[in-house]
Scaffold this motif. Sequence first.
Motif, mmCIF file in Angstrom:
data_model
loop_
_atom_site.group_PDB
_atom_site.id
_atom_site.type_symbol
_atom_site.label_atom_id
_atom_site.label_comp_id
_atom_site.label_asym_id
_atom_site.label_seq_id
_atom_site.Cartn_x
_atom_site.Cartn_y
_atom_site.Cartn_z
ATOM 1 N N GLU A 160 41.228 18.146 -12.322
ATOM 2 C CA GLU A 160 39.947 17.703 -11.774
ATOM 3 C C GLU A 160 39.923 16.186 -11.765
ATOM 4 O O GLU A 160 40.203 15.539 -12.776
ATOM 5 N N TYR A 171 43.815 22.895 -18.066
ATOM 6 C CA TYR A 171 42.965 21.946 -17.352
ATOM 7 C C TYR A 171 43.348 20.519 -17.714
ATOM 8 O O TYR A 171 43.489 20.176 -18.892
ATOM 9 N N VAL A 204 42.951 21.685 -22.734
ATOM 10 C CA VAL A 204 42.321 20.604 -21.973
ATOM 11 C C VAL A 204 42.972 19.274 -22.335
ATOM 12 O O VAL A 204 43.187 18.972 -23.513
#
Length: 222
Positions: free
Chosen positions: A55, A76, A102
């Motif tokens: 992202e 992620y 993450v």
Amino acid sequence: MGKSAMTAAEVGSQLRQPEGENGIRVGLAMNKSNAALYKMAVDLLGIKSGDRILEIGFGNGYFIPTLFEGETSIRYTGLDMSETMVAEATRENQARISDGSVELHLGRTEDMPFAAGAFTKVFAVNVLYFWDEPTEALSAIHRVLDTGGVLVLAIRSRETMLQLPFSTDNFILYSAEEAKVLLEANGFRVSEVRTGMEAPRMSADGSTMVELENICLHGIKI
């Protein structure tokens, strides 16, 4: 004394790169104002087991947990150019950072340090406006996407963004067609464009009532 209101130019600057106390305030406002658009983007992303997701522009990291609701096996990675937002998101997602699911990085899209083909999917919500050199940014995304990888870009249309006083500073605005042409000129086949109007509501800076058109583009690396 209460906090002084930011000017439109200051709001635009903070939306581009949140900094300090005002940046934290803007980040919290974005959690509300971006909720519907973020959900639209994630739905279009089509997350699957084992996806490696990047992202760009994760803000304060409020939405990161929602990506794991359907598939817990994903990995992620987040990239944001705001030190303030990286610090906020790190605090909010410490458990997943600790377990390795993450990773959060400070940096610019054009200079991202990731290996070629590192990700199966890349997405960015309300970020396209801030790429001064969108061709360079898209080239970097194309490089880090695996073969056939997916890019989802979520924005608001130029026409409806112009309702917001801050959109005339620090923003490059697009129509759905212009964004589609941009992706197709930079190595992506646009397989779907979703649009939808949000219900009228107060703008994030509290200055006016707005009715925004959400646009999500689904591109496949070619």
